[in-house]
Design an enzyme around this catalytic site. Structure first.
Site, PDB file in Angstrom:
ATOM      1  N   GLY A   1      -1.754   5.410  -3.565  1.00 11.67           N
ATOM      2  CA  GLY A   1      -2.351   4.152  -4.004  1.00 11.67           C
ATOM      3  C   GLY A   1      -2.425   4.012  -5.511  1.00 11.67           C
TER       4      GLY A   1
ATOM      5  N   THR B   1       2.194   0.807  -4.911  1.00  9.72           N
ATOM      6  CA  THR B   1       1.496  -0.373  -4.406  1.00  9.72           C
ATOM      7  C   THR B   1       1.686  -1.550  -5.361  1.00  9.72           C
ATOM      8  OG1 THR B   1      -0.171   1.060  -3.450  1.00  9.72           O
ATOM      9  CG2 THR B   1      -0.783  -1.238  -3.748  1.00  9.72           C
TER      10      THR B   1
ATOM     11  N   ALA C   1       0.856  -1.187   0.000  1.00  8.49           N
ATOM     12  CA  ALA C   1       0.000   0.000   0.000  1.00  8.49           C
ATOM     13  C   ALA C   1       0.887   1.230   0.000  1.00  8.49           C
ATOM     14  CB  ALA C   1      -0.900   0.015   1.240  1.00  8.49           C
ATOM     15  N   CYS C   2       0.446   2.297  -0.660  1.00 12.76           N
ATOM     16  CA  CYS C   2       1.199   3.552  -0.618  1.00 12.76           C
ATOM     17  C   CYS C   2       0.222   4.704  -0.440  1.00 12.76           C
ATOM     18  CB  CYS C   2       2.047   3.735  -1.863  1.00 12.76           C
ATOM     19  SG  CYS C   2       1.116   3.692  -3.406  1.00 12.76           S
ATOM     20  N   THR C   3       0.759   5.922  -0.249  1.00 12.99           N
ATOM     21  CA  THR C   3      -0.117   7.029   0.151  1.00 12.99           C
ATOM     22  C   THR C   3      -1.159   7.364  -0.905  1.00 12.99           C
ATOM     23  OG1 THR C   3       1.729   8.411  -0.454  1.00 12.99           O
ATOM     24  CG2 THR C   3       1.276   8.174   1.889  1.00 12.99           C
TER      25      THR C   3
END
Lengths: 147, 472
Positions: free
Chosen positions: B12, B16, B8-10
């Site tokens: 998205g 990710t 997951a990343c900020t």
């Protein structure tokens, strides 16, 4: 379409990260994807400043999610060794720029971006982008990748 | 070897998926079985199931945002920023197999509220719509039930004197209860069809009351309204310049008319009959039948601790609440729902050698959760040792449910645990029922669980064997 020929730059001469982003934002603006260049660039830089979107392998994927984006888009440029403040210090030569509206309906284009992101991890995908001669062939490579 | 990962990343959007690809690639190269859950802006894809997690040897979390972690307790978990997982994939995959065991969030109260949120997010279909309606309805029932109970505290018949405080309290309570079914119907419809569903749903709910179809009629009206509005949205297409009147004119008018007329001509009578039948059944319920019902309610409340079965029993309980009269079913539901955390809390005190430090600490919080009727407080204990804990709490809750029915305790509010004991009739019996179930659960858990030292000794024996063979 997320990307078209006018959103591709074969040999962008900008020398710094900010100039590259500015130049690609301008393409998106001319294509009617972005309503406010400054606002979009700011969103992208804000994201860059959290930590670099350079992901290694000479690739950077600046992106911004803001209501200055009217329609989601993907832009691509080949550049000459630009420093992208990467943690590994290596310069980058391939840039994918992404714009997504703050509130967007449907997530088809997000799925496409997800596919592209996965493709970026493949060596042959990157080298074919580096070796392509025309915008058409780059467009084809990208479109093939998301099929 | 099986590796699981969550990425997951900020934003998205990209990292990710890049991390997911990298992890899959490396793991396959190394010959591991692999599954990667991506939590991007598309939503959660390829979600890890309970079975996946049980069979996993290691879990790699590559994330810059929060990821639900509760499910990984007891597994080797390595958490890293997503960008590292893209660059040093190989190294991290190896490290994951040597990572330390994830112990989970030490604070039971936080953990429980996280579980509740997660479960709410996972609900699907008709069950989700129904629970949405119930959750909006509960505050009205609590306010109404307590106001009426306060009026009764002044004197059982005191409200009949007009203009007195008791009369006003009763009237406040009745008003809140009057909104119960319309709110239930309205928010079932809201859950199905969004905002446009609210008006037809609430109107249908009021009609359900007028038709004497009660709680069941409200549920029927809510679902009817939700789907009618969906149909209107789908089939009525206005020219673009008139689209603005859809939500303010077309949907509310057509929706309410359709729902109302269907309620009057079609659904109202049969649902009212069922509703009356159910109420008669419940009021006539006594002796063995009542005890059996209480027993079953207890099993349901404890089995999944706040999951679908528990909520089904709970919704049934709230449905038996009628303004001003307490419900035996509701009383049994609440008592049985309080027992699992209480029983476990008691077990951590009585059988100290069978719980580790963290669990004994969690036991203290479990008292509070149990007294507040938050059955989910038992989940962390059950997750750590399900086959010993779940049967124990089911037995305790079943005994409590049966006893509460046997003593004919009633409750006039749907929630509140120890804080609403004043709304309980036959309080002594009620407290006995809860106490007995708590003790039953505690002793069953204490008997079934192995002492920690034994487990430790087993491990030491194995280690010793290993050491010996390696020294030779």
């Amino acid at each position: 379409m997320l990307i078209n020929k006018n959103l591709i730059e074969m040999n962008l001469t900008s020398k710094t990260r900010d100039e590259v982003i500015q130049a690609l934002a301008k393409l998106a603006y001319q294509e009617g994807r972005v309503s406010d260049i400054e606002k979009y660039v700011q969103a992208v830089l804000k994201r860059e400043n959290e930590y670099s979107t350079s992901v290694g392998f000479g690739v950077a994927i600046p992106h911004g999610k803001t209501n200055a984006v009217k329609e989601p888009f993907l832009g691509f440029a080949r550049v000459k060794e630009v420093d992208w403040a990467a943690p590994d210090k290596n310069p980058i030569d391939l840039v994918f720029i992404i714009g997504v509206p703050e509130e967007q309906s449907g997530n088809e284009h997000l799925k496409i971006l997800a596919k592209i992101s996965r493709k970026l991890m493949k060596e042959d995908f990157r080298s074919s982008l580096r070796n392509a001669d025309t915008k058409e062939s780059i467009l084809n490579i990208i479109q093939d990748a998301v099929k | 070897m099986k590796l699981l990962a969550v990425t997951a990343c900020t934003t998205g959007i990209a990292h990710t998926y890049m991390a997911a690809e990298a992890i899959e690639e490396v793991a396959k190269e190394k010959g591991y079985e692999v599954k990667v859950e991506t939590r991007g802006s598309v939503g959660v894809e390829n979600e890890l199931t309970k079975v996946d997690i049980e069979g996993a040897d290691a879990i790699l979390i590559a994330s810059d945002t929060s990821v639900p972690m509760e499910r990984f307790i007891g597994k080797k978990v390595l958490s890293v920023p997503v960008s590292e997982a893209i660059k040093d994939t190989e190294k991290l995959v190896d490290q994951a197999f040597n990572a330390s065991i994830y112990q989970g969030n030490k604070n039971l109260v936080d953990e429980v509220s996280e579980i509740k949120e997660q479960r709410a997010a996972q609900r699907k279909g008709a069950y989700k719509h129904l629970l949405n309606g119930v959750s909006f309805m509960i505050p009205f029932v609590v306010a109404g039930g307590i106001a009426i109970a306060l009026s009764f505290l002044i004197g059982y018949d005191a409200f009949q004197q007009e203009g007195t405080l008791a009369a006003y309290l009763k009237s406040i309570g009745d008003s809140a209860f009057g909104l119960m079914v319309p709110i239930l119907a309205g928010y079932i419809a809201y859950s199905i069809a969004d905002r446009p569903g609210l008006a037809p749903g609430m109107v249908g709910g009021v009609i359900a009351i007028a038709l004497n179809a009660g709680f069941l009629g409200g549920i029927a009206a809510g679902f009817l309204a939700g789907y009618v509005v969906l149909l209107i949205k789908k089939y009525i297409r206005l020219p673009k310049n008139l689209q603005g009147i859809m939500p303010v004119l077309i949907i509310p008018v057509l929706g309410s008319l359709a729902v109302g007329l269907i309620m009057y001509y079609v659904l109202g009578a049969p649902v009212a009959a069922i509703n009356t039948g159910m109420n008669n059944f419940l009021t006539s319920l006594s002796g063995t039948n009542a005890v059996i019902l209480g027993f079953i309610i207890g099993l349901m409340m404890a089995f999944d601790m706040g999951g679908p079965l528990n909520k089904a029993a709970y919704a049934f309980g709230t449905g038996t609440l009628v303004a001003g009269t307490g419900s035996m079913v509701m009383a049994a539901v609440m008592a049985a729902g309080m027992v699992p955390p209480l029983g476990l809390a008691l077990a951590t005190i009585l059988f100290k050698n069978k719980f580790n430090n963290a669990e004994r600490e969690a036991g203290k919080a479990a008292w509070v959760l149990g007294l507040g009727f938050i059955t989910e407080g038992a989940i962390p204990f059950a997750a750590a040792d399900p086959f010993r804990v779940i049967p124990s709490i089911m037995a305790g809750s079943a005994v409590t449910g049966a006893l509460s029915m046997l003593f004919k305790s009633t409750l006039s509010v749907p929630h509140g645990g120890i804080f609403v004991l004043f709304a309980v009739e036959n309080l002594i019996g009620y407290i006995i029922a809860i106490a007995v179930g708590t003790v039953v659960t505690a002793f069953l858990v204490g008997t079934l669980k192995k002492p920690l030292q034994e487990i430790e000794t087993e491990r030491n024996v194995k280690n010793e064997k290993y050491n010996r063979s390696s020294s030779i």
